[in-house]
Design a protein around this motif. Structure first.
Motif, PDB file in Angstrom:
ATOM      1  N   HIS A 212      30.301  54.916  34.314  1.00 33.25           N
ATOM      2  CA  HIS A 212      29.416  53.991  35.019  1.00 33.25           C
ATOM      3  C   HIS A 212      30.035  53.505  36.336  1.00 33.25           C
ATOM      4  CE1 HIS A 212      29.089  53.540  30.652  1.00 33.25           C
ATOM      5  NE2 HIS A 212      27.867  53.082  30.778  1.00 33.25           N
ATOM      6  N   GLY A 213      29.217  53.476  37.376  1.00 30.44           N
ATOM      7  CA  GLY A 213      29.656  52.850  38.614  1.00 30.44           C
ATOM      8  C   GLY A 213      29.987  51.383  38.428  1.00 30.44           C
ATOM      9  N   PRO A 214      29.119  50.592  37.768  1.00 27.78           N
ATOM     10  CA  PRO A 214      29.440  49.177  37.553  1.00 27.78           C
ATOM     11  C   PRO A 214      30.708  48.964  36.721  1.00 27.78           C
ATOM     12  CG  PRO A 214      27.107  49.570  37.209  1.00 27.78           C
ATOM     13  CD  PRO A 214      27.746  50.913  37.373  1.00 27.78           C
ATOM     14  N   LEU A 215      30.991  49.864  35.777  1.00 31.10           N
ATOM     15  CA  LEU A 215      32.230  49.756  35.002  1.00 31.10           C
ATOM     16  C   LEU A 215      33.428  49.922  35.926  1.00 31.10           C
ATOM     17  CD1 LEU A 215      33.982  49.646  32.478  1.00 31.10           C
ATOM     18  CD2 LEU A 215      33.413  52.055  32.052  1.00 31.10           C
ATOM     19  N   GLN A 216      33.379  50.932  36.802  1.00 29.33           N
ATOM     20  CA  GLN A 216      34.489  51.124  37.741  1.00 29.33           C
ATOM     21  C   GLN A 216      34.642  49.928  38.677  1.00 29.33           C
ATOM     22  OE1 GLN A 216      34.986  55.197  39.432  1.00 29.33           O
ATOM     23  NE2 GLN A 216      33.019  55.601  38.440  1.00 29.33           N
ATOM     24  N   ALA A 217      33.520  49.411  39.176  1.00 34.96           N
ATOM     25  CA  ALA A 217      33.578  48.256  40.074  1.00 34.96           C
ATOM     26  C   ALA A 217      34.160  47.041  39.355  1.00 34.96           C
ATOM     27  CB  ALA A 217      32.186  47.950  40.615  1.00 34.96           C
ATOM     28  N   THR A 218      33.762  46.844  38.114  1.00 36.31           N
ATOM     29  CA  THR A 218      34.282  45.710  37.338  1.00 36.31           C
ATOM     30  C   THR A 218      35.780  45.840  37.126  1.00 36.31           C
ATOM     31  OG1 THR A 218      32.160  45.373  36.218  1.00 36.31           O
ATOM     32  CG2 THR A 218      34.118  44.511  35.128  1.00 36.31           C
ATOM     33  N   LEU A 219      36.244  47.038  36.781  1.00 42.20           N
ATOM     34  CA  LEU A 219      37.677  47.249  36.585  1.00 42.20           C
ATOM     35  C   LEU A 219      38.451  46.971  37.872  1.00 42.20           C
ATOM     36  CD1 LEU A 219      37.531  50.495  34.421  1.00 42.20           C
ATOM     37  CD2 LEU A 219      38.240  48.227  33.641  1.00 42.20           C
ATOM     38  N   LEU A 220      37.910  47.392  39.011  1.00 46.42           N
ATOM     39  CA  LEU A 220      38.576  47.137  40.281  1.00 46.42           C
ATOM     40  C   LEU A 220      38.600  45.641  40.606  1.00 46.42           C
ATOM     41  CD1 LEU A 220      37.222  50.065  42.493  1.00 46.42           C
ATOM     42  CD2 LEU A 220      39.535  49.811  41.562  1.00 46.42           C
ATOM     43  N   ALA A 221      37.494  44.955  40.351  1.00 46.94           N
ATOM     44  CA  ALA A 221      37.439  43.516  40.623  1.00 46.94           C
ATOM     45  C   ALA A 221      38.457  42.760  39.773  1.00 46.94           C
ATOM     46  CB  ALA A 221      36.030  42.994  40.367  1.00 46.94           C
ATOM     47  N   LEU A 222      38.552  43.118  38.504  1.00 48.86           N
ATOM     48  CA  LEU A 222      39.499  42.444  37.624  1.00 48.86           C
ATOM     49  C   LEU A 222      40.943  42.805  37.981  1.00 48.86           C
ATOM     50  CD1 LEU A 222      37.558  42.830  34.260  1.00 48.86           C
ATOM     51  CD2 LEU A 222      37.752  40.775  35.681  1.00 48.86           C
ATOM     52  N   PHE A 223      41.155  44.022  38.489  1.00 51.68           N
ATOM     53  CA  PHE A 223      42.484  44.429  38.950  1.00 51.68           C
ATOM     54  C   PHE A 223      42.889  43.593  40.160  1.00 51.68           C
ATOM     55  CE2 PHE A 223      45.190  48.056  40.831  1.00 51.68           C
ATOM     56  CZ  PHE A 223      46.302  47.714  40.073  1.00 51.68           C
ATOM     57  N   ALA A 224      41.955  43.382  41.088  1.00 51.98           N
ATOM     58  CA  ALA A 224      42.226  42.544  42.255  1.00 51.98           C
ATOM     59  C   ALA A 224      42.565  41.121  41.826  1.00 51.98           C
ATOM     60  CB  ALA A 224      41.028  42.555  43.197  1.00 51.98           C
ATOM     61  N   ARG A 225      41.831  40.621  40.870  1.00 53.85           N
ATOM     62  CA  ARG A 225      42.074  39.251  40.370  1.00 53.85           C
ATOM     63  C   ARG A 225      43.435  39.149  39.712  1.00 53.85           C
ATOM     64  NH1 ARG A 225      42.795  34.593  39.202  1.00 53.85           N
ATOM     65  NH2 ARG A 225      41.240  33.092  38.478  1.00 53.85           N
ATOM     66  N   GLU A 226      43.810  40.181  38.958  1.00 58.53           N
ATOM     67  CA  GLU A 226      45.109  40.194  38.283  1.00 58.53           C
ATOM     68  C   GLU A 226      46.252  40.247  39.294  1.00 58.53           C
ATOM     69  OE1 GLU A 226      47.712  43.311  35.557  1.00 58.53           O
ATOM     70  OE2 GLU A 226      45.533  43.483  35.590  1.00 58.53           O
ATOM     71  N   LEU A 227      46.106  41.086  40.312  1.00 58.68           N
ATOM     72  CA  LEU A 227      47.178  41.225  41.297  1.00 58.68           C
ATOM     73  C   LEU A 227      47.336  39.971  42.155  1.00 58.68           C
ATOM     74  CD1 LEU A 227      46.521  44.890  42.504  1.00 58.68           C
ATOM     75  CD2 LEU A 227      48.441  44.100  41.113  1.00 58.68           C
ATOM     76  N   SER A 228      46.221  39.362  42.539  1.00 60.56           N
ATOM     77  CA  SER A 228      46.266  38.211  43.445  1.00 60.56           C
ATOM     78  C   SER A 228      46.518  36.892  42.734  1.00 60.56           C
ATOM     79  CB  SER A 228      44.948  38.111  44.222  1.00 60.56           C
ATOM     80  OG  SER A 228      43.880  37.813  43.335  1.00 60.56           O
ATOM     81  N   GLN A 229      46.130  36.848  41.463  1.00 59.84           N
ATOM     82  CA  GLN A 229      46.248  35.617  40.674  1.00 59.84           C
ATOM     83  C   GLN A 229      45.454  34.465  41.270  1.00 59.84           C
ATOM     84  OE1 GLN A 229      48.012  35.116  37.517  1.00 59.84           O
ATOM     85  NE2 GLN A 229      47.592  37.305  37.718  1.00 59.84           N
ATOM     86  N   ARG A 230      44.377  34.815  41.973  1.00 62.07           N
ATOM     87  CA  ARG A 230      43.477  33.775  42.487  1.00 62.07           C
ATOM     88  C   ARG A 230      42.087  34.385  42.666  1.00 62.07           C
ATOM     89  NH1 ARG A 230      43.811  33.601  48.609  1.00 62.07           N
ATOM     90  NH2 ARG A 230      44.983  35.473  49.210  1.00 62.07           N
ATOM     91  N   PRO A 231      41.068  33.575  42.496  1.00 60.18           N
ATOM     92  CA  PRO A 231      39.704  34.109  42.601  1.00 60.18           C
ATOM     93  C   PRO A 231      39.364  34.524  44.026  1.00 60.18           C
ATOM     94  CG  PRO A 231      39.653  31.728  42.342  1.00 60.18           C
ATOM     95  CD  PRO A 231      41.070  32.145  42.147  1.00 60.18           C
ATOM     96  N   PHE A 232      38.698  35.646  44.186  1.00 57.07           N
ATOM     97  CA  PHE A 232      38.245  36.087  45.501  1.00 57.07           C
ATOM     98  C   PHE A 232      36.827  35.585  45.734  1.00 57.07           C
ATOM     99  CE2 PHE A 232      38.005  39.587  42.423  1.00 57.07           C
ATOM    100  CZ  PHE A 232      36.637  39.783  42.350  1.00 57.07           C
ATOM    101  N   SER A 233      36.412  35.567  46.994  1.00 53.17           N
ATOM    102  CA  SER A 233      35.088  35.041  47.333  1.00 53.17           C
ATOM    103  C   SER A 233      34.090  36.143  47.667  1.00 53.17           C
ATOM    104  CB  SER A 233      35.188  34.085  48.525  1.00 53.17           C
ATOM    105  OG  SER A 233      35.768  34.737  49.651  1.00 53.17           O
ATOM    106  N   ARG A 234      34.587  37.348  47.950  1.00 53.83           N
ATOM    107  CA  ARG A 234      33.694  38.442  48.335  1.00 53.83           C
ATOM    108  C   ARG A 234      34.204  39.749  47.748  1.00 53.83           C
ATOM    109  NH1 ARG A 234      34.530  41.847  52.160  1.00 53.83           N
ATOM    110  NH2 ARG A 234      36.103  40.493  53.109  1.00 53.83           N
ATOM    111  N   PHE A 235      33.277  40.550  47.243  1.00 58.60           N
ATOM    112  CA  PHE A 235      33.651  41.852  46.686  1.00 58.60           C
ATOM    113  C   PHE A 235      32.589  42.860  47.090  1.00 58.60           C
ATOM    114  CE2 PHE A 235      33.694  45.068  43.284  1.00 58.60           C
ATOM    115  CZ  PHE A 235      35.037  45.409  43.266  1.00 58.60           C
ATOM    116  N   THR A 236      32.999  43.948  47.731  1.00 60.98           N
ATOM    117  CA  THR A 236      32.074  45.019  48.082  1.00 60.98           C
ATOM    118  C   THR A 236      32.511  46.288  47.364  1.00 60.98           C
ATOM    119  OG1 THR A 236      33.331  45.697  50.040  1.00 60.98           O
ATOM    120  CG2 THR A 236      31.635  44.017  50.353  1.00 60.98           C
TER     121      THR A 236
END
Length: 280
Positions: A212-236
């Motif tokens: 799934h495209g949304p599954l891949q996008a979700t995994l990337l979003a959560l990876f970004a959150r894990e690496l940054s340790q802070r919530p992001f405001s925009r995701f494309t």
């Protein structure tokens, strides 16, 4: 500009739909189990990013689904005459976290419909705008791009792009039939390309089950959150090349100032989905 029902597709621009749901602790627990992750599930705690794709889903009766498993066209989405429908990409502005236990309301509007000629034939792009409130406050403002295209003998394309580059950070997640089934289940997505291999190969022209495209996008979003340790405001995010089969999906990330570039690759294959997370 016409669809298979003879309707003028541009008449569908401006059409709206409002759906309400409850973000339950059980949904968060199932989301976490599907993705092998841990997070709070207590009432009042913030929910994981992009879990809103598991809420306010289509609830069309099973016997009313189209052959491919999608809801029939002409209800909310326009009656586009091309048979294959895919998520092409989108942009998500996260204004506030969704709260576990909150009533979530999604107001959707068809913003635009455009027909184009692609290398493999005609394409129709439908742009949706979703505004999602959590307990009455606006939490998500999202643009979603859907593309419709005709059937082709080889849905993966005649040529495979070069292998994906390595990121500064990378991690792997195993994709198997159970994970694909579970993600389809929590998003109430009956599209057969994610669980019905004979249909996927024989009708849609893929070499195997499609991640799934949304599954891949979700995994990337959560990876970004894990690496940054802070919530992001925009995701494309934008789909580049289909990820087919089961095995290791690699998530890559590289930071550039207040933005993090992200992408997926299946095995040693090309970039499948590219994304970016921004902090403003």
């Amino acid at each position: 500009m016409t669809g298979d029902m003879g309707a003028d597709l541009r008449d569908w621009i401006g059409k709206t739909e409002v759906v309400e749901d409850i973000l339950t602790p059980g949904l968060v627990a199932r989301f976490n189990a599907t993705l092998d992750r841990d997070s709070a599930t207590a009432i009042g705690a913030p929910a994981p990013e992009l879990i809103h794709w598991c809420l306010c889903t289509d609830t069309i009766a099973t016997n009313a689904l189209a052959q491919d498993g999608h809801p029939p066209r002409g209800a909310f989405l326009p009656p586009v005459g091309l048979p294959r429908r895919m998520w092409a990409g989108g942009e998500i502005n996260l204004l506030a976290p969704l709260g576990i236990g909150d009533i979530v309301t999604r107001t959707s509007e068809i913003e635009n419909i455009v027909e184009k000629a692609g290398r493999s034939g005609p394409l129709t792009f439908v742009t949706l705008r979703h505004k999602i409130t959590s307990d009455g406050r606006l939490a998500v403002n999202e643009r979603q791009d859907i593309v419709y295209r005709g059937h082709v003998a080889n849905a993966q394309g005649a040529q495979t792009p070069p292998p994906a580059p390595m990121g500064t950070h990378s991690t792997q997640i195993e994709i198997n039939e159970a994970r694909l089934f579970r993600y389809s289940s929590i998003t109430f997505n009956a599209h057969r390309i994610h669980y019905d291999a004979p249909y996927t190969k024989g009708v849609e022209g893929y070499g195997g089950l499609v991640i799934h495209g949304p599954l891949q996008a979700t995994l990337l979003a959560l990876f970004a959150r894990e690496l940054s340790q802070r919530p992001f405001s925009r995701f494309t995010y934008r789909g580049i090349f289909p990820a087919i089969g089961t095995g290791s999906l690699t998530l890559h990330a590289s930071s550039e100032g207040n933005e993090m570039k992200l992408w997926t690759a299946f095995g040693n294959g090309p970039v499948s989905m590219e994304a970016s997370a921004g902090w403003e």
